[in-house]
Design an enzyme around this catalytic site. Sequence first.
Site, PDB file in Angstrom:
ATOM      1  N   THR A   1      65.601 -19.792  12.539  1.00  0.00           N
ATOM      2  CA  THR A   1      65.619 -18.332  12.544  1.00  0.00           C
ATOM      3  C   THR A   1      65.474 -17.768  13.955  1.00  0.00           C
ATOM      4  O   THR A   1      66.122 -16.771  14.299  1.00  0.00           O
ATOM      5  CB  THR A   1      64.489 -17.795  11.647  1.00  0.00           C
ATOM      6  N   GLU A   2      64.621 -18.381  14.756  1.00  0.00           N
ATOM      7  CA  GLU A   2      64.364 -17.874  16.095  1.00  0.00           C
ATOM      8  C   GLU A   2      65.537 -18.078  17.044  1.00  0.00           C
ATOM      9  O   GLU A   2      65.897 -17.175  17.795  1.00  0.00           O
ATOM     10  CB  GLU A   2      63.123 -18.566  16.689  1.00  0.00           C
TER      11      GLU A   2
END
Length: 234
Positions: free
Chosen positions: A124-125
């Site tokens: 996600t990051e």
Amino acid sequence: MEINPAVASQSGQLKWINLRSSADPGVSAKNNESSTSGSSRFEEILGGTEADKVPSRVSSSGVGLLWQRVGAVSAGAISGEMTDSAINGAAHTAAEPTEYDDLIQAASSKYGVPVDLIKAVIDTESSFNPNVVSSAGAKGLMQLMDGTAEGLGVSDPFNPAQSIDGGVRYLSYQLKRFNGQENMALAAYNAGPGRVLKLGVSTDEEMLGQLDKLPEETQAYIAKIERARAKYAV
């Protein structure tokens, strides 16, 4: 931890800078307003209808935060989440090990954070790209802000080993701070523990009931982590 505000561009879209390339595009962020709240808001985001509308990085000013002072309340965001379109790398699945599995397993064993959660956060990051930097200045696989990285002893946030170790260490601290409540810890990782503490809640369920009080980016972030984690569950 000092957070640099995003710079607006005419397009109104977030752009990401690779510090190891010569390109230096402008960056911007926009805010969306929503009247939906609580767990229904979370379900809406999880379904994907709202999450796609939320900017990946909403910058805000905050208090300096080093690891030595990490117990203090901070209002600043910690990480910089990447949008799905920001990285052109291939998607990872549970059946397809990532190239950082050894580092992830080592950090998991060292800090007691589940492997699938670590992978979901990295996915996600940064979409597993170690060289990216967000419009707010967060860098590397775990998208650490400079002040947080410095406090964690991370001298090179683009170094995968340092980024994973430092980011998982910080995430483990938030899990301990919030008594193992993963969504609260993730909200603290993304938006800063101060914002979560101000809610006055003690469980994930209670936090979801006040989800509308957190930044829209953080609301979407929690839902994105949950979706990504499903790919890496054993």
